[in-house]
Design a protein around this motif. Structure first.
Motif, PDB file in Angstrom:
ATOM      1  N   PHE A 353       0.794  -1.134   0.054  1.00  0.00           N
ATOM      2  CA  PHE A 353       0.058  -0.173   0.000  1.00  0.00           C
ATOM      3  C   PHE A 353       0.867   1.509   0.017  1.00  0.00           C
ATOM      4  O   PHE A 353       2.066   1.238   0.556  1.00  0.00           O
ATOM      5  CB  PHE A 353      -0.719   0.100   1.397  1.00  0.00           C
ATOM      6  CG  PHE A 353      -1.816  -1.206   1.456  1.00  0.00           C
ATOM      7  CD1 PHE A 353      -2.918  -1.021   0.544  1.00  0.00           C
ATOM      8  CD2 PHE A 353      -1.685  -1.942   2.453  1.00  0.00           C
ATOM      9  CE1 PHE A 353      -3.923  -2.254   0.711  1.00  0.00           C
ATOM     10  CE2 PHE A 353      -2.582  -3.021   2.416  1.00  0.00           C
ATOM     11  CZ  PHE A 353      -3.723  -3.402   1.634  1.00  0.00           C
ATOM     12  N   GLN A 355       1.129   4.713   1.594  1.00  0.00           N
ATOM     13  CA  GLN A 355       0.505   5.185   2.877  1.00  0.00           C
ATOM     14  C   GLN A 355       1.331   6.327   3.236  1.00  0.00           C
ATOM     15  O   GLN A 355       2.316   6.373   3.328  1.00  0.00           O
ATOM     16  CB  GLN A 355       0.608   4.311   4.079  1.00  0.00           C
ATOM     17  CG  GLN A 355       0.334   2.836   4.052  1.00  0.00           C
ATOM     18  CD  GLN A 355      -1.253   2.605   4.192  1.00  0.00           C
ATOM     19  OE1 GLN A 355      -2.190   3.294   3.915  1.00  0.00           O
ATOM     20  NE2 GLN A 355      -1.407   1.573   4.921  1.00  0.00           N
ATOM     21  N   GLU A 400     -10.387  -2.638   3.219  1.00  0.00           N
ATOM     22  CA  GLU A 400      -9.091  -1.789   3.342  1.00  0.00           C
ATOM     23  C   GLU A 400      -8.505  -1.974   2.038  1.00  0.00           C
ATOM     24  O   GLU A 400      -8.028  -1.097   1.278  1.00  0.00           O
ATOM     25  CB  GLU A 400      -8.191  -2.323   4.409  1.00  0.00           C
ATOM     26  CG  GLU A 400      -7.057  -1.502   4.384  1.00  0.00           C
ATOM     27  CD  GLU A 400      -5.893  -1.708   5.436  1.00  0.00           C
ATOM     28  OE1 GLU A 400      -6.390  -2.594   6.415  1.00  0.00           O
ATOM     29  OE2 GLU A 400      -4.763  -1.604   5.439  1.00  0.00           O
ATOM     30  N   ALA A 404      -7.892   0.920  -0.847  1.00  0.00           N
ATOM     31  CA  ALA A 404      -6.785   1.320  -1.407  1.00  0.00           C
ATOM     32  C   ALA A 404      -6.659   1.174  -3.056  1.00  0.00           C
ATOM     33  O   ALA A 404      -6.226   2.146  -3.757  1.00  0.00           O
ATOM     34  CB  ALA A 404      -5.796   0.376  -0.695  1.00  0.00           C
ATOM     35  N   ARG A 409      -3.989   3.432  -4.098  1.00  0.00           N
ATOM     36  CA  ARG A 409      -2.978   3.308  -3.123  1.00  0.00           C
ATOM     37  C   ARG A 409      -2.620   1.812  -2.949  1.00  0.00           C
ATOM     38  O   ARG A 409      -1.735   1.504  -2.270  1.00  0.00           O
ATOM     39  CB  ARG A 409      -3.438   3.782  -1.738  1.00  0.00           C
ATOM     40  CG  ARG A 409      -3.451   5.216  -1.748  1.00  0.00           C
ATOM     41  CD  ARG A 409      -3.755   5.749  -0.359  1.00  0.00           C
ATOM     42  NE  ARG A 409      -5.052   5.306   0.111  1.00  0.00           N
ATOM     43  CZ  ARG A 409      -5.364   4.145   1.110  1.00  0.00           C
ATOM     44  NH1 ARG A 409      -4.339   3.583   1.645  1.00  0.00           N
ATOM     45  NH2 ARG A 409      -6.208   3.963   1.070  1.00  0.00           N
TER      46      ARG A 409
END
Ligand code: COI
Length: 494
Positions: A353, A355, A400, A404, A409
């Motif tokens: 990911f 972040q 999640e 993303a 992401r």
């Protein structure tokens, strides 16, 4: 070099010593003459095997004599020359009657090798022709176990069908656990294993949860090394190819009642393999399986037991019918953030990911729901050493991943496993036929794969293309094929 007849005598003497270190089940005084006869017949087959390979300069040196604590009386009484067999056979009955019963463990020194007269032609190294797990070598390792007496002498024999009683526990209750490991041939044609101690530990844990017997992990590993030595010509000498090793333990006790195992068998077969998914680093799609539960809290999802795999055949079939290579198991628990991401049956799974100014590589934690993969652990260690990203083993909910992906992401997804090594994933297909697509830069991956040994370990240059999957694969292969030395790569002495 020793004169040939001297070598033979030496080999026989070693064999005899090994035999008496070998604690042939000398448990019940009533059985003692039979035990003595077995000892002599073991001696004969070992001697024959030594004779069989007597054109080798190594004769007599494959049977290390490693005394076990508390058995010195045997050495004093029986460590003797070949000529004394007759006297031993007669005297054995009285002598063994004083032995305190002690179940035998697996011992490399007891290993018997019977070579096949019918060797198959070796396959060509074609990644498409060499389908994973479809071909087997000529020999296998086998050893059986009985409650009370323990393990018999291990033997390497020609691969042949096994005889099982129809009531054997494994056929009814799935008493079966196994391992997946690989032997590699390095540039000097030396054989190597990769972190085999982890496989022995996991096999032992898997066996324990099924009441299958414990075994000496070091000794079993030595026997496996001998099997690989016997089959060294089957180990492909090409990166991406290897000899897959499948140690397996099954409950053979013929009993239909549910009870702990009283008889078992351990065997190891070998299979020359190319890439698990033909096409090498070509990405695959996974089907997000939310109906079939692979593992649950308190279960055996972290053990390599056959019962974890048989119920995945149907999801596997459904996945391929929908154009995916495998299923990704996501455990539904009604949480608004989505189900808990597990693994895919043949692979652990990693997500990269973006972040807040950094990257995070995430894989599910070892909480009992996933297999503690050897490759998983290796990839985590390598990625942590990079020092340029956060590396987390933490619970991951499917929401999640979806978030993303929606916000750009989700940078990379890949699976890891002994069979597949590192496998890029570019699609997650959901039951409603919507698909999460994940980037994969094949040119960047190829850039990293083309690096010379050890070079992928260096910090990437600012102008270098990004491919975590490619970089990790290069480093992993460098270690596995001994291109970069590490304590993980365990050479097999010639
Ligand atoms: C392995 O990676 O060794 C495995 O056991 C996967 C297998 C189920 C194909």
């Amino acid at each position: 070099m020793l004169h040939r007849s001297a070598r033979k005598l030496l080999a026989r003497t070693h064999v005899l010593q090994c035999t008496f270190w070998s604690h042939e089940p000398l448990l019940n005084p009533v059985d003692s003459s039979a035990a003595a006869a077995r000892v002599v017949s073991t001696l004969t087959s070992k001697t024959l095997d030594r004779d069989h390979s007597s054109n080798s300069d190594n004769v007599g040196y494959h049977w290390p004599i490693t005394p076990r604590k508390g058995t010195s009386w045997r050495q004093q009484s029986y460590s003797t020359g070949f000529q004394k067999v007759g006297a031993l056979q007669q005297g054995m009955a009285e002598m063994v009657s004083h032995v305190i019963p002690m179940p035998s463990d697996i011992r490399y020194a007891d290993l018997i090798v019977k070579r096949s007269d019918h060797l198959q032609a070796k396959p060509s190294l074609d990644p498409l022709g060499l389908k994973f797990g479809a071909l087997y070598t000529d020999h296998m390792l086998q050893v059986s176990w009985k409650e009370g007496s323990g393990w018999t002498a291990p033997s390497i024999d020609p691969v042949a069908p096994m005889t099982l009683h129809p009531c054997a526990q494994v056929l009814h209750y799935g008493s079966c656990c196994f391992e997946g490991m690989k032997a590699y041939k390095d540039k000097d044609q030396h054989l190597r294993l990769f972190r085999p101690d982890m496989n022995m530990d996991r096999l032992s844990r898997s066996a324990a949860c099924l009441t299958l017997p414990e075994f000496d992990k070091v000794e079993l590993l030595e026997c496996i090394k001998e099997l690989v030595r016997v089959e060294r010509d089957w180990v492909p000498a090409k990166e991406g190819f290897s000899l897959y090793i499948r140690p397996t333990i099954i409950g053979t006790h013929p009993f239909l009642g549910l009870s702990p195992t009283r008889e078992a068998m351990l065997f190891v077969v070998l299979s020359p393999v190319g890439p698990y998914f033909p096409g090498g680093l070509n990405p695959i799609k996974l089907f997000v399986e939310t109906e079939v539960v692979r593992a649950y809290p308190g279960g055996v999802g972290d053990k390599k037991v056959g019962g974890n795999y048989a119920p995945t055949m149907l999801p596997q079939l459904r996945s391929t019918q929908r154009g995916c290579s495998q299923a990704l198991y996501v455990l539904q628990d009604g949480h608004p953030g989505g189900g808990i991401v597990g693994e895919s049956g043949a692979m652990n799974i990693f997500f990269l990911f973006q972040q807040e100014g950094t990257m995070e590589l995430v894989t599910p934690p070892l909480n009992g729901l996933i297999l503690p993969g050897v490759t998983r652990d290796t990839i985590l260690t390598i990625a942590r050493d990079f020092g340029n990203m956060k590396v987390s083993e933490r619970q991951l909910r499917f929401g999640e991943i979806e978030d993303a992906a929606k916000t750009g992401r989700l940078l990379e997804v890949f699976g890891t496993g002994t069979a597949c090594a590192v496998q890029p994933v570019t699609g997650l297909l959901k039951n409603d036929n919507t698909e999460i697509t994940i980037p994969f830069d094949s040119e960047a991956a190829a850039h990293w794969l083309a690096k010379l040994p050890g070079m992928a370990l260096a910090q990437p240059g600012t102008d270098e293309p990004f491919s975590l999957c490619g970089r990790l694969t290069r480093i992993l292969l460098d270690y596995q094929y001994g291109k970069v030395e590490s304590p993980w790569s365990v050479p097999i002495d010639p």
